[in-house]
Design a protein around this motif. Structure first.
Motif, PDB file in Angstrom:
ATOM      1  N   THR A  31      -0.604  82.843  92.925  1.00 42.73           N
ATOM      2  CA  THR A  31      -0.464  82.207  94.245  1.00 42.73           C
ATOM      3  C   THR A  31      -0.576  83.205  95.387  1.00 42.73           C
ATOM      4  OG1 THR A  31       1.940  82.418  94.303  1.00 42.73           O
ATOM      5  CG2 THR A  31       1.038  80.395  93.325  1.00 42.73           C
ATOM      6  N   ASP A  32      -0.819  84.471  95.046  1.00 43.26           N
ATOM      7  CA  ASP A  32      -0.839  85.489  96.082  1.00 43.26           C
ATOM      8  C   ASP A  32      -1.795  86.609  95.686  1.00 43.26           C
ATOM      9  OD1 ASP A  32      -0.177  86.745  98.450  1.00 43.26           O
ATOM     10  OD2 ASP A  32       1.965  86.905  98.014  1.00 43.26           O
ATOM     11  N   ALA A  33      -2.015  87.511  96.621  1.00 41.42           N
ATOM     12  CA  ALA A  33      -2.883  88.666  96.394  1.00 41.42           C
ATOM     13  C   ALA A  33      -2.105  89.942  96.664  1.00 41.42           C
ATOM     14  CB  ALA A  33      -4.098  88.602  97.311  1.00 41.42           C
ATOM     15  N   GLY A  51       5.540  88.105 102.988  1.00 40.65           N
ATOM     16  CA  GLY A  51       5.837  86.772 103.518  1.00 40.65           C
ATOM     17  C   GLY A  51       5.963  85.745 102.415  1.00 40.65           C
ATOM     18  N   ALA A  52       6.776  84.735 102.649  1.00 42.58           N
ATOM     19  CA  ALA A  52       7.064  83.718 101.641  1.00 42.58           C
ATOM     20  C   ALA A  52       5.834  82.891 101.274  1.00 42.58           C
ATOM     21  CB  ALA A  52       8.178  82.801 102.126  1.00 42.58           C
ATOM     22  N   GLN A  53       4.864  82.794 102.199  1.00 40.30           N
ATOM     23  CA  GLN A  53       3.659  82.036 101.892  1.00 40.30           C
ATOM     24  C   GLN A  53       2.597  82.986 101.368  1.00 40.30           C
ATOM     25  OE1 GLN A  53       1.889  79.825 105.104  1.00 40.30           O
ATOM     26  NE2 GLN A  53       0.808  78.475 103.690  1.00 40.30           N
ATOM     27  N   GLY A  54       2.150  82.731 100.145  1.00 38.42           N
ATOM     28  CA  GLY A  54       1.163  83.598  99.509  1.00 38.42           C
ATOM     29  C   GLY A  54      -0.240  83.370 100.037  1.00 38.42           C
ATOM     30  N   TYR A  92       4.449  78.444  99.109  1.00 34.31           N
ATOM     31  CA  TYR A  92       5.592  79.287  99.419  1.00 34.31           C
ATOM     32  C   TYR A  92       6.257  79.719  98.122  1.00 34.31           C
ATOM     33  CZ  TYR A  92       5.172  78.173 104.332  1.00 34.31           C
ATOM     34  OH  TYR A  92       4.708  78.063 105.617  1.00 34.31           O
ATOM     35  N   ALA A  93       6.857  80.899  98.126  1.00 35.46           N
ATOM     36  CA  ALA A  93       7.497  81.425  96.918  1.00 35.46           C
ATOM     37  C   ALA A  93       8.722  82.234  97.291  1.00 35.46           C
ATOM     38  CB  ALA A  93       6.509  82.295  96.144  1.00 35.46           C
ATOM     39  N   ASP A  94       9.583  82.442  96.288  1.00 34.40           N
ATOM     40  CA  ASP A  94      10.738  83.317  96.442  1.00 34.40           C
ATOM     41  C   ASP A  94      10.924  84.104  95.146  1.00 34.40           C
ATOM     42  OD1 ASP A  94      12.085  81.663  94.593  1.00 34.40           O
ATOM     43  OD2 ASP A  94      13.017  80.489  96.185  1.00 34.40           O
ATOM     44  N   VAL A  95      12.020  84.836  95.024  1.00 33.45           N
ATOM     45  CA  VAL A  95      12.236  85.700  93.858  1.00 33.45           C
ATOM     46  C   VAL A  95      12.341  84.923  92.555  1.00 33.45           C
ATOM     47  CG1 VAL A  95      13.272  87.601  95.151  1.00 33.45           C
ATOM     48  CG2 VAL A  95      14.735  85.780  94.211  1.00 33.45           C
ATOM     49  N   ASP A  96      12.671  83.630  92.640  1.00 30.15           N
ATOM     50  CA  ASP A  96      12.804  82.803  91.445  1.00 30.15           C
ATOM     51  C   ASP A  96      11.509  82.087  91.053  1.00 30.15           C
ATOM     52  OD1 ASP A  96      15.555  83.420  91.118  1.00 30.15           O
ATOM     53  OD2 ASP A  96      16.036  81.983  92.698  1.00 30.15           O
TER      54      ASP A  96
END
Length: 162
Positions: free
Chosen positions: A108-110, A57-60, A65-69
């Motif tokens: 920003t994510d796990a 999901g885009a939200q970490g 929120y994150a994307d490939v960039d």
């Protein structure tokens, strides 16, 4: 026996007293450089890459929120901690190195399936370390990054790519 011990102690004291002092600046710079390098690359593991939007999901786990960039990483579950809450790693920058290339990214994510020391990198971060996406995994060293701190290294031209 006591005489030999006394002779050894006197010889030791003479050696210490006659030793030339080490230039403090040179030694201090060398020690600071070594300590900075050790602190900067405290962990070793595998770097993999992921698409935040399609994988998890885009939200970490930390919220943004994150994307490939995005210049972010997902931290392994062991070091991230309790997956049901924000980790103390959330929002911290980490310096990641592979071979002679380094970059800085934000946690920003796990990654619950990643082993201790491993990081999941977005394609943007991966591309700064390795151009071949088909490799799938790369051995990395990483540690917490503090801007303007002792882990900046004037000798490394490829030190940071952000």
């Amino acid at each position: 026996m006591k005489c030999q011990l006394l002779i050894c102690l006197v010889a030791l004291l003479i050696t210490i007293a006659s030793a030339k002092p080490v230039k403090r600046g040179l030694l201090g710079n060398t020690v600071n450089h070594a300590v900075g390098a050790i602190n900067r690359l405290l962990f070793h593991g595998i770097g993999t890459f992921f698409d935040p939007v399609r994988e998890g999901g885009a939200q970490g786990a930390c919220g943004p929120y994150a994307d490939v960039d995005s210049q972010i990483v997902a931290m392994n579950g062991d070091q991230y901690g309790d997956m049901s809450r924000k980790s103390s790693w959330c929002g911290k920058k980490v310096k990641i190195c592979y071979e002679k290339k380094c970059t800085v990214a934000t946690v920003t994510d796990a990654c619950p399936t990643c082993d201790h020391g491993c990081l999941d990198l977005t394609p943007a971060v991966w591309g700064q370390l390795e151009s071949d996406a088909n490799k799938g995994i790369i051995p990395i060293s990483w540690g917490e990054y503090h801007e303007g701190g002792s882990d900046s290294d004037d000798d490394d031209e490829d030190d940071e790519r952000t």
